[in-house]
Design a protein around this motif. Structure first.
Motif, PDB file in Angstrom:
ATOM      1  N   VAL A 127       0.896  19.245   5.405  1.00 58.68           N
ATOM      2  CA  VAL A 127       1.552  17.936   5.485  1.00 58.68           C
ATOM      3  C   VAL A 127       0.672  16.882   4.833  1.00 58.68           C
ATOM      4  O   VAL A 127      -0.537  16.862   5.047  1.00 58.68           O
ATOM      5  CB  VAL A 127       1.819  17.577   6.958  1.00 58.68           C
ATOM      6  N   LEU A 128       1.315  16.011   4.041  1.00 57.36           N
ATOM      7  CA  LEU A 128       0.578  14.886   3.477  1.00 57.36           C
ATOM      8  C   LEU A 128       0.658  13.734   4.465  1.00 57.36           C
ATOM      9  O   LEU A 128       1.732  13.185   4.700  1.00 57.36           O
ATOM     10  CB  LEU A 128       1.191  14.486   2.129  1.00 57.36           C
ATOM     11  N   ARG A 129      -0.457  13.391   5.070  1.00 55.52           N
ATOM     12  CA  ARG A 129      -0.463  12.413   6.164  1.00 55.52           C
ATOM     13  C   ARG A 129      -0.284  10.975   5.676  1.00 55.52           C
ATOM     14  O   ARG A 129       0.411  10.177   6.254  1.00 55.52           O
ATOM     15  CB  ARG A 129      -1.787  12.497   6.919  1.00 55.52           C
ATOM     16  N   ASP A 130      -1.004  10.652   4.640  1.00 52.69           N
ATOM     17  CA  ASP A 130      -1.046   9.255   4.200  1.00 52.69           C
ATOM     18  C   ASP A 130      -1.658   9.269   2.813  1.00 52.69           C
ATOM     19  O   ASP A 130      -2.128  10.308   2.333  1.00 52.69           O
ATOM     20  CB  ASP A 130      -1.909   8.421   5.181  1.00 52.69           C
ATOM     21  N   SER A 131      -1.663   8.153   2.172  1.00 50.36           N
ATOM     22  CA  SER A 131      -2.324   8.074   0.877  1.00 50.36           C
ATOM     23  C   SER A 131      -3.004   6.726   0.758  1.00 50.36           C
ATOM     24  O   SER A 131      -2.567   5.739   1.331  1.00 50.36           O
ATOM     25  CB  SER A 131      -1.333   8.265  -0.267  1.00 50.36           C
ATOM     26  N   GLY A 132      -4.088   6.713   0.024  1.00 52.64           N
ATOM     27  CA  GLY A 132      -4.822   5.470  -0.158  1.00 52.64           C
ATOM     28  C   GLY A 132      -5.073   5.241  -1.633  1.00 52.64           C
ATOM     29  O   GLY A 132      -4.282   5.637  -2.488  1.00 52.64           O
ATOM     30  N   SER A 133      -6.161   4.608  -1.914  1.00 59.48           N
ATOM     31  CA  SER A 133      -6.512   4.336  -3.303  1.00 59.48           C
ATOM     32  C   SER A 133      -7.808   5.055  -3.604  1.00 59.48           C
ATOM     33  O   SER A 133      -8.579   5.385  -2.695  1.00 59.48           O
ATOM     34  CB  SER A 133      -6.681   2.829  -3.508  1.00 59.48           C
ATOM     35  N   ASP A 134      -8.038   5.298  -4.894  1.00 61.62           N
ATOM     36  CA  ASP A 134      -9.291   5.970  -5.213  1.00 61.62           C
ATOM     37  C   ASP A 134     -10.440   4.979  -5.094  1.00 61.62           C
ATOM     38  O   ASP A 134     -10.249   3.767  -4.935  1.00 61.62           O
ATOM     39  CB  ASP A 134      -9.240   6.620  -6.588  1.00 61.62           C
ATOM     40  N   ALA A 135     -11.615   5.536  -5.189  1.00 62.72           N
ATOM     41  CA  ALA A 135     -12.795   4.721  -4.905  1.00 62.72           C
ATOM     42  C   ALA A 135     -12.947   3.556  -5.873  1.00 62.72           C
ATOM     43  O   ALA A 135     -13.506   2.519  -5.536  1.00 62.72           O
ATOM     44  CB  ALA A 135     -14.039   5.598  -4.940  1.00 62.72           C
ATOM     45  N   ALA A 140     -10.838  -0.822  -5.937  1.00 56.99           N
ATOM     46  CA  ALA A 140     -11.192  -1.591  -4.750  1.00 56.99           C
ATOM     47  C   ALA A 140     -10.544  -2.958  -4.803  1.00 56.99           C
ATOM     48  O   ALA A 140     -10.852  -3.749  -5.690  1.00 56.99           O
ATOM     49  CB  ALA A 140     -12.701  -1.732  -4.673  1.00 56.99           C
ATOM     50  N   PRO A 141      -9.637  -3.237  -3.892  1.00 59.08           N
ATOM     51  CA  PRO A 141      -9.070  -4.581  -3.858  1.00 59.08           C
ATOM     52  C   PRO A 141     -10.143  -5.571  -3.382  1.00 59.08           C
ATOM     53  O   PRO A 141     -10.888  -5.284  -2.457  1.00 59.08           O
ATOM     54  CB  PRO A 141      -7.940  -4.461  -2.828  1.00 59.08           C
TER      55      PRO A 141
END
Lengths: 366, 718
Positions: free
Chosen positions: B51-59, B62-63
């Motif tokens: 299962v794919l739980r969540d996704s973020g941004s790569d390192a 950076a906002p």
């Protein structure tokens, strides 16, 4: 390879001391109160979680995953509802789950329900963490609300969980819980997901349903996680063969990512706040601190390099509690609960806050 | 019996289970064969779904979260709360009005800050002539640049470079020069202004660079206040009121604003914008204080109080001590009977240029100085003005808002004038706070064209000018201004029903500055703060007040209809009688009549004549306590602040006061031949009819005595 057969009744005589009568529905214990009193300010967070992620019919909705509902989410929701003493929500979740996921010939739950698929449950395999939390919640609810049916259901699930999902390590060092009844045995061993192991839930359920194998699984989980932590962060998935713990097949994440984020949380929630896996997680997060409200969420196994960050507050909550609980500090950087994040981090967030109140009163959110 | 059998029961159970276990062990184990014997078939292949739980941004992605650290006025202003802000129409906007105007602002920057870009968001009135109107900025005394005023409709950000910005407290002086597009003159001067939108003016920094240190906390707190959001105090359990008041006072001094505080739980969910700064109080801790970063990015002042241990606030927030502003000090005092230079009263040598000029001089007279009669006070005014000012130019000299002299400025200019002795009625002055104003008005020449550039200063007032007031016998009128001037933070209290809400209500009042006239020899003043719906045990009888009257005046309930219809009180006879009484007994009308057509957002009272140092402040429903606290602080330093026995605060931050006409002046010293005339004069002025009546009575008694003497002693007429 050696055929390993362990009877789940070993040690049961010791566990029997917990029961007033052999074979009692659920071991008689004083009815526990909800850990979060009705007038506690965290109730507002629970109400926000409930209104954001539970559909009126009692289905926990994970919008990130096509609006799916999982036995895991139902179990998490019911465990949280009990912590907050919310019997009405507990019953709604239970009713929907029994109707829609209790489809297997055994007592376990089908792992996923998809709203846009027909049939909604295409795969009747289970997910052992979902069953574990579900049964744990039922066992607690039986005592909290005095409903024998809950106890009977918890006992049946615990028995089938042991029967279907508990295996012993090749060297006989520990019993461990597979992710599901089927699909995780390989030709050379089996695949494990350490984040499916919640030691406290295993021990509580073992005591409540006379399934000491589950308590042994909790011991095994902590032991295996110590071994994994000795080589870096606990990964999402591992394969166990006769040679020991190895990388999983390619299609399983070997990194320490969104799955493994739950490992330190469940350990801390189980009062194992000095466990090496907690310490390693805290150190890795502190080293990767960016100061810009992003939490590292995926570490590369081996190098420890951060592959992914997330701005969802729930992940920061987990690392803040583990840092505080591990160091026994006053005040933790747990962010305020926030429902703008998806179901998964929001749930970890709320669990973190519950764990803080239950076990770490000095780790009050700053 | 039961206790003896219990071990046996347990043993029985254990044995029974053991037997059952042995039997079960003989059957098939429920556990899985994960590692089957070599000769068994391979286990199933792993087919489970991940299962794919969540996704973020790569390192790398950076906002960057940035905060604007805003400018704050150095001089406290009433909180911008809707129409309450009278210096600008927009919340958070600071208006500079007139041909020449300026103000000082504070800017807190965190340690390690290397900012050089100062942003000013501004707009000007459409009347401003852009080619000749400009705004200039200096930072910590060094020029930082200037620009022409060309933005009229929207707030426009302008970035100035300054190398003078430094970590900690910065002082930013902003001056404007306005020219009207079309007209020239005093009216045109009021029509030219520039507004600075303070929440959008300041220095932008990455939130991550706001260190968890004192300067970082103050910078973040400043930004929090500027955003209009309250400063949260997170606490689980009871709070030490003294600790919080101490903190509140320190923060108010550092930010030159009365923050709105809100006590919340540490577990309160996020509902609005994340906090930039807050205070968290733990329970039963180590006696330590520190500054940390919260999980939402806020800079947190963490207090962990312990019984018997003083929190080291001085070491945690050392810059607060340096942030005391001049406004926090005492108001200059005028000594009666002595000619006091203006410079000693806060008005040094002063020059200004423009067609409307206003200089105020605020000072205090002793609380027991009272002149109600016709004595004269006196200025010795040293002033000068430019040569050849337009015809009709003049300067008004005002005492407490009342004009006492018009001085022409259109003749004999170009030099400092000979000293001008100028008397005025001393009864315009009051015990306590007073204000003398010098207001110059120069017509346009011509008025329907833009003003020609003024080549030289228009008006000069020398600080060596003096003000003399006659000495007066120690007398006073019952007046809440006296205890109010002595009020300190220790004297602020809630009603007896203490609660977190009460403490939250009190916190802004705990931020009162040093009293304008500290008097250790007087009974300490007490201010009880309450909501109008919970006035507690406030005594009402002495003033003839009722709950209904209070609620109608402050809670703005519909006025009672029973008295509003045209009754006997509205009759012609009644009005004439009231006029006659007013002439004979000058002063305010009875309280019920005074309150009848007045409404406010808060009421300050001195209800008990026996305990004059005990004041009560009742807040209307929904009234912002920070606003009232700021108005109270400003009012007790101003000549038009609360006085008498009842004072209503309007939504514009102004006080309207009522004095009980039945409370006579009180002589605070022995009656002597030397002060007899002054004392009698005060009584005669306070109530001419009563004084006349007393004199008539004395005359009658004297006549009777005289007649008795004459009748009793005269000889028989032969």
């Amino acid at each position: 390879m050696t055929l390993i057969r362990r009877t789940f009744l070993q040690g049961l005589a010791g566990a029997a001391a917990l029961a007033t009568l052999p074979g009692a529905a659920v071991n008689a214990q004083a009815a526990p109160a909800a850990s979060i009193p009705a007038d506690h300010p965290l109730q507002a967070a629970w109400q926000a979680w409930r209104s954001s992620y539970i559909a009126p019919e009692g289905r926990v909705v994970d919008s990130f995953q096509q609006g799916a509902s999982h036995s895991e989410g139902q179990g998490y929701g019911m465990a949280l509802a009990l912590s907050f003493g919310d019997g009405e929500t507990f019953r709604r979740l239970y009713s929907w789950t029994e109707t829609n996921l209790a489809l297997r010939p055994d007592a376990l739950l089908a792992w996923r329900w998809l709203p846009d698929a027909l049939p909604h449950v295409a795969d009747r395999n289970n997910a052992s963490d979902g069953d574990l939390f579900y049964a744990w919640a039922l066992a607690r609810a039986a005592r909290l609300f005095g409903v024998p049916d809950y106890a009977a259901r918890a006992r049946a699930i615990a028995a089938d969980l042991v029967a279907s999902c508990v295996v012993t390590m090749p060297d006989g060092s520990a019993d461990v819980m597979l992710p599901a009844a089927s699909g995780f045995l390989t030709g050379t061993g089996f695949i494990l997901n350490p984040s499916y192991w919640m030691p406290r839930a295993m021990r509580d359920l073992a005591a409540a349903t006379d399934q000491p194998a589950l308590a042994r699984c909790a011991d095994g989980a902590e032991r295996l996680m110590s071994q994994m932590a000795a080589n870096g962060l606990v990964p999402d998935w591992v394969e166990v063969t006769a040679d020991g713990i190895t990388l999983p097949p390619a299609r399983f994440s070997a990194n320490s990512g969104y799955e493994a984020l739950r490992v330190p949380l469940f350990l801390v929630w189980s009062r194992a706040n000095t466990h090496p896996a907690v310490r390693g997680f805290t150190e890795a997060h502190q080293a990767a601190e960016t100061g810009d409200l992003r939490a590292p969420t995926v570490f590369e196994r081996g190098t420890g390099r951060v592959l992914e960050y997330s701005t969802h507050a729930g992940y920061r909550a987990v690392s803040a509690l583990t840092a505080c609980a591990g160091a026994q500090r006053a005040g933790s950087a747990i962010p305020p609960f926030d429902t703008t994040q998806p179901y998964y981090p929001a749930t970890l967030h709320l669990m973190t806050l519950v764990a803080q109140i239950e076990g770490y009163p000095r780790c009050v959110p700053l | 019996m039961t206790a003896q059998l219990a071990p046996w029961a347990t043993l029985h159970a254990a044995l029974a289970l053991a037997l059952w276990a042995a039997a079960a062990a003989a059957q098939d184990s429920p556990l899985i064969e994960a590692f089957p014997a070599e000769d068994t078939a391979p286990a199933e292949a792993a087919i489970a779904e991940q299962v794919l739980r969540d996704s973020g941004s790569d390192a790398a992605a950076a906002p960057v979260q940035t905060w604007l650290l805003p400018l704050r006025p150095s001089v406290p202003v009433l909180p911008s709360n809707g129409s309450a802000a009278d210096n600008a129409a927009l919340p958070g906007a600071f208006r500079l009005t007139g041909e020449q105007s300026g103000a000082e602002f504070m800017l807190w920057l965190p340690d390690g800050a290397s900012a050089s870009d100062l942003v000013l968001a501004y707009r000007s009135s459409i009347n401003v002539l852009p080619e000749r109107s400009q705004l200039s900025v200096s930072v910590n005394g060094e020029p930082a640049g200037a620009f022409l005023l060309t933005s009229f409709a929207q707030f426009t950000p302008v970035t100035l470079q300054s190398t003078a910005l430094r970590p900690g407290l910065n002082r930013v002086q902003i001056d404007v020069v306005h020219h009207h597009r079309i007209f020239c003159g005093p009216e045109a001067s009021f029509a030219v202004w520039t507004e600075l939108l303070l929440p959008q003016s300041g220095v932008t920094m990455q939130a991550a660079r706001l260190g968890a240190d004192a300067a970082g906390f103050l910078a973040a707190a400043s930004a929090q206040v500027a955003s209009g959001a309250p400063i949260e105090i997170r606490a689980d359990g009871a709070l030490d009121p003294l600790l919080l008041r101490n903190l509140s006072a320190r923060l108010t001094a550092a930010l030159a604003a009365t923050p709105d505080f809100r006590v919340v739980s540490p577990w309160t969910p996020q509902t609005g914008a994340p906090s930039k700064a807050r205070i968290t109080v733990l329970q039963g801790g180590t006696g330590r204080a520190s500054i940390e970063q919260g999980g939402d990015g806020a800079v947190v002042l963490l207090l962990d109080p312990a019984a018997g241990v003083e929190l080291p606030l001085e070491s945690v927030l050392p810059p607060l001590a340096a942030a005391e502003t001049p406004q926090a000090g005492a108001v200059p005092a005028l000594q009666p009977g002595q000619a006091t230079p203006f410079a000693d009263l806060g008005l040094g040598d002063t020059t200004a240029r423009g067609h409307y000029i206003l200089h105020d001089m605020n000072f205090r007279l002793p609380d027991d100085w009272l002149i109600l009669a016709s004595q004269e006070a006196r200025f010795t005014l040293l002033y000068g003005f430019a040569d050849a000012l337009p015809s009709g130019s003049l300067m008004l000299v005002k005492v407490n808002g009342q004009t006492v002299r018009l001085l022409p400025l259109d003749r004999n200019g170009g030099r400092v004038q000979p000293p001008l002795e100028m008397g005025f009625a001393a009864n315009l002055l009051r015990p306590g706070a007073n204000r003398v104003s010098f207001e110059a008005i120069l017509p346009g020449d011509p008025p329907d064209m833009p003003c020609a550039p003024l080549k030289e200063e228009t008006l000069t007032i020398l600080g060596s000018s003096t003000l003399w007031t006659p000495p007066a016998p120690a007398m006073d009128l019952p007046n809440m201004a006296r205890p109010l001037a002595r009020l300190t933070t220790d004297g602020v209290q809630g009603t007896s029903a203490a609660s977190a809400a009460t403490e939250e209500l009190l916190l802004p009042f705990a931020a009162l500055y040093q009293p304008p006239e500290p008097r250790a020899d007087r009974a300490p003043a007490v201010l009880t703060v309450a909501r109008i719906d919970a006035p507690g045990e406030m005594p009402l009888a002495a003033l003839g007040l009722t709950r209904r009257m209070l609620e109608e005046a402050v809670a703005q309930m519909p006025a009672s209809t029973e008295d509003s219809a045209g009754g006997p009180q509205d009759s012609w006879l009644h009005r004439r009688w009231a006029d006659l009484v007013g002439l004979a007994l000058p002063g305010d009308p009875p309280l019920d009549r005074w309150l009848a057509d007045r409404h406010g957002i808060a009421m300050l009272l001195q209800p008990d004549p026996e305990v004059p140092q005990h004041l009560w402040l009742l807040l209307g429903p929904g009234t912002d306590p920070a606003f009232v606290a700021a108005a109270l602080e400003a009012g007790r330093r101003a000549f038009d602040g609360p006085r008498g026995q009842v004072s209503l605060l309007g939504p514009d931050g102004r006080w309207t006061s009522w004095a009980d006409p039945d409370r006579p002046p009180r002589l605070q010293e022995p009656l002597r031949p030397g002060n007899l005339r002054f004392v009698l004069g005060n009584y005669a002025s306070w109530s001419p009819m009563l004084f006349t009546g007393v004199l008539v009575l004395l005359a009658l008694i004297s006549s009777l005595v005289a007649m008795s003497f004459v009748v009793g002693n005269r000889g028989a007429r032969k």
